[in-house]
Design a protein around this motif. Sequence first.
Motif, PDB file in Angstrom:
ATOM      1  N   GLU A  75      15.272   0.891  34.734  1.00  5.68           N
ATOM      2  CA  GLU A  75      14.981   0.995  33.305  1.00  5.68           C
ATOM      3  C   GLU A  75      14.498  -0.342  32.749  1.00  5.68           C
ATOM      4  O   GLU A  75      13.567  -0.391  31.935  1.00  5.68           O
ATOM      5  N   THR A  76      15.110  -1.432  33.191  1.00  4.08           N
ATOM      6  CA  THR A  76      14.767  -2.748  32.672  1.00  4.08           C
ATOM      7  C   THR A  76      13.479  -3.287  33.254  1.00  4.08           C
ATOM      8  O   THR A  76      12.630  -3.841  32.539  1.00  4.08           O
ATOM      9  N   LEU A  77      13.302  -3.129  34.571  1.00  3.05           N
ATOM     10  CA  LEU A  77      12.164  -3.725  35.256  1.00  3.05           C
ATOM     11  C   LEU A  77      10.940  -2.826  35.278  1.00  3.05           C
ATOM     12  O   LEU A  77       9.830  -3.285  35.559  1.00  3.05           O
ATOM     13  N   GLY A  78      11.132  -1.539  35.029  1.00  4.35           N
ATOM     14  CA  GLY A  78      10.008  -0.616  35.044  1.00  4.35           C
ATOM     15  C   GLY A  78       9.664  -0.157  36.442  1.00  4.35           C
ATOM     16  O   GLY A  78      10.232  -0.604  37.432  1.00  4.35           O
ATOM     17  N   VAL A 121      -4.368  -0.597  30.698  1.00  5.57           N
ATOM     18  CA  VAL A 121      -4.077  -1.423  29.518  1.00  5.57           C
ATOM     19  C   VAL A 121      -2.613  -1.267  29.117  1.00  5.57           C
ATOM     20  O   VAL A 121      -1.924  -2.261  28.835  1.00  5.57           O
ATOM     21  N   ALA A 122      -2.121  -0.036  29.105  1.00  7.02           N
ATOM     22  CA  ALA A 122      -0.734   0.214  28.716  1.00  7.02           C
ATOM     23  C   ALA A 122       0.242  -0.430  29.701  1.00  7.02           C
ATOM     24  O   ALA A 122       1.257  -1.010  29.291  1.00  7.02           O
ATOM     25  N   ARG A 123      -0.052  -0.338  30.989  1.00  8.56           N
ATOM     26  CA  ARG A 123       0.833  -0.937  31.992  1.00  8.56           C
ATOM     27  C   ARG A 123       0.865  -2.461  31.851  1.00  8.56           C
ATOM     28  O   ARG A 123       1.917  -3.084  32.004  1.00  8.56           O
ATOM     29  N   ALA A 151       4.222  -7.249  44.568  1.00 11.75           N
ATOM     30  CA  ALA A 151       3.524  -6.672  43.418  1.00 11.75           C
ATOM     31  C   ALA A 151       4.530  -6.146  42.400  1.00 11.75           C
ATOM     32  O   ALA A 151       5.614  -5.699  42.749  1.00 11.75           O
ATOM     33  N   ASP A 152       4.139  -6.207  41.129  1.00 13.23           N
ATOM     34  CA  ASP A 152       4.996  -5.704  40.058  1.00 13.23           C
ATOM     35  C   ASP A 152       4.733  -4.239  39.738  1.00 13.23           C
ATOM     36  O   ASP A 152       5.584  -3.559  39.178  1.00 13.23           O
ATOM     37  N   ASP A 153       3.537  -3.761  40.098  1.00 13.38           N
ATOM     38  CA  ASP A 153       3.180  -2.381  39.792  1.00 13.38           C
ATOM     39  C   ASP A 153       2.062  -1.951  40.733  1.00 13.38           C
ATOM     40  O   ASP A 153       1.404  -2.794  41.366  1.00 13.38           O
ATOM     41  N   TYR A 154       1.850  -0.648  40.832  1.00 14.18           N
ATOM     42  CA  TYR A 154       0.851  -0.099  41.760  1.00 14.18           C
ATOM     43  C   TYR A 154       0.189   1.088  41.071  1.00 14.18           C
ATOM     44  O   TYR A 154       0.863   2.064  40.722  1.00 14.18           O
ATOM     45  N   ILE A 155      -1.119   0.985  40.843  1.00 15.19           N
ATOM     46  CA  ILE A 155      -1.870   2.052  40.178  1.00 15.19           C
ATOM     47  C   ILE A 155      -2.878   2.625  41.168  1.00 15.19           C
ATOM     48  O   ILE A 155      -3.617   1.873  41.809  1.00 15.19           O
ATOM     49  N   ILE A 156      -2.914   3.938  41.277  1.00 21.46           N
ATOM     50  CA  ILE A 156      -3.767   4.605  42.262  1.00 21.46           C
ATOM     51  C   ILE A 156      -5.088   5.015  41.618  1.00 21.46           C
ATOM     52  O   ILE A 156      -5.130   5.554  40.508  1.00 21.46           O
ATOM     53  N   LYS A 157      -6.198   4.736  42.321  1.00 17.40           N
ATOM     54  CA  LYS A 157      -7.517   5.202  41.898  1.00 17.40           C
ATOM     55  C   LYS A 157      -7.663   6.679  42.235  1.00 17.40           C
ATOM     56  O   LYS A 157      -7.137   7.126  43.253  1.00 17.40           O
ATOM     57  N   ALA A 163       2.934  -3.383  28.798  1.00 18.36           N
ATOM     58  CA  ALA A 163       4.355  -3.206  29.079  1.00 18.36           C
ATOM     59  C   ALA A 163       4.890  -4.346  29.926  1.00 18.36           C
ATOM     60  O   ALA A 163       5.988  -4.863  29.694  1.00 18.36           O
ATOM     61  N   ARG A 164       4.101  -4.751  30.931  1.00 16.77           N
ATOM     62  CA  ARG A 164       4.533  -5.845  31.804  1.00 16.77           C
ATOM     63  C   ARG A 164       4.645  -7.151  31.037  1.00 16.77           C
ATOM     64  O   ARG A 164       5.598  -7.911  31.207  1.00 16.77           O
ATOM     65  N   LEU A 165       3.685  -7.437  30.160  1.00 19.88           N
ATOM     66  CA  LEU A 165       3.731  -8.676  29.381  1.00 19.88           C
ATOM     67  C   LEU A 165       4.852  -8.653  28.353  1.00 19.88           C
ATOM     68  O   LEU A 165       5.467  -9.678  28.076  1.00 19.88           O
ATOM     69  N   ARG A 166       5.143  -7.475  27.792  1.00 22.03           N
ATOM     70  CA  ARG A 166       6.272  -7.375  26.863  1.00 22.03           C
ATOM     71  C   ARG A 166       7.565  -7.719  27.561  1.00 22.03           C
ATOM     72  O   ARG A 166       8.418  -8.422  27.028  1.00 22.03           O
ATOM     73  N   LYS A 167       7.741  -7.217  28.776  1.00 22.97           N
ATOM     74  CA  LYS A 167       8.945  -7.537  29.550  1.00 22.97           C
ATOM     75  C   LYS A 167       9.038  -9.035  29.790  1.00 22.97           C
ATOM     76  O   LYS A 167      10.099  -9.632  29.692  1.00 22.97           O
ATOM     77  N   GLY A 168       7.888  -9.643  30.102  1.00 23.11           N
ATOM     78  CA  GLY A 168       7.887 -11.077  30.361  1.00 23.11           C
ATOM     79  C   GLY A 168       8.243 -11.884  29.124  1.00 23.11           C
ATOM     80  O   GLY A 168       9.004 -12.842  29.202  1.00 23.11           O
ATOM     81  N   ARG A 169       7.709 -11.490  27.955  1.00 23.39           N
ATOM     82  CA  ARG A 169       8.014 -12.218  26.718  1.00 23.39           C
ATOM     83  C   ARG A 169       9.469 -12.042  26.333  1.00 23.39           C
ATOM     84  O   ARG A 169      10.122 -12.981  25.893  1.00 23.39           O
ATOM     85  N   THR A 170       9.993 -10.833  26.497  1.00 22.21           N
ATOM     86  CA  THR A 170      11.395 -10.592  26.176  1.00 22.21           C
ATOM     87  C   THR A 170      12.300 -11.426  27.058  1.00 22.21           C
ATOM     88  O   THR A 170      13.333 -11.939  26.640  1.00 22.21           O
TER      89      THR A 170
END
Length: 237
Positions: free
Chosen positions: A185-188, A114-116, A100-106, A119-126
Amino acid sequence: MKPANAPHVAILDDEPEIRRMLSDALEEAGFRTTCYGRATEFEAGLKRSAPDVCLVDLSLPDRDGLGIVHRLALESGAAIIIISGRAQVQDRVTGLELGADDYIIKPFDPSEVVARIRARLRKGRTAATPAMQVASFAGWRAHFDRYVLVNEAGEETPFSHAEGEVLRLFLDSPNRLITRAQMQETLGGAAGESFDRAMDVRISRLRTKLGEDPKNPKLIKTIYGAGYIFLGDVSWN
């Protein structure tokens, strides 16, 4: 009506209210969404279209969510974000270790999701400009458009989206020390034990796929107490 090139988010959660809340927030933010309540429906949907991001709940009625995450990491180029009520550190560590690239807790605020995702797609485009999709190094070619490594014999080995982020970080800065802080810092993601363990697992998998001797790797060297260095010449095309 959303443009055809709007990022596509697949949502897998067995709670209708959660699916509706996420879909509404993401659609309002300009994303296309497809919702699934069961893993079997989700897997069938993936055969019809490839999403850019997968939001995956771990508590599913017909399948273990972690198994879904692991399969996605091995077979899909999509970013994977776990959304779960499991808040234990070990659950987060396991999810990240499985790809997994990220983990969000309920419970969560939809705006955070939405923000996460943004951010993930921005990293991918960059990291994936059209002119730099394929890297050549040490007899290997890494295709970031297809998420595969190709050796000199033409044999292909797939790598996950998460593994690809780490590999690209190394290939963008060969023969230079990359610290854990720079990686975070780079990967989040949140710094700490879970991030460090996730990076260890991804690097170990990359070494295996590159045929490295785990006791004496030649390409990805560990500098204990400092970070990592990728040794070798890299060309992009």
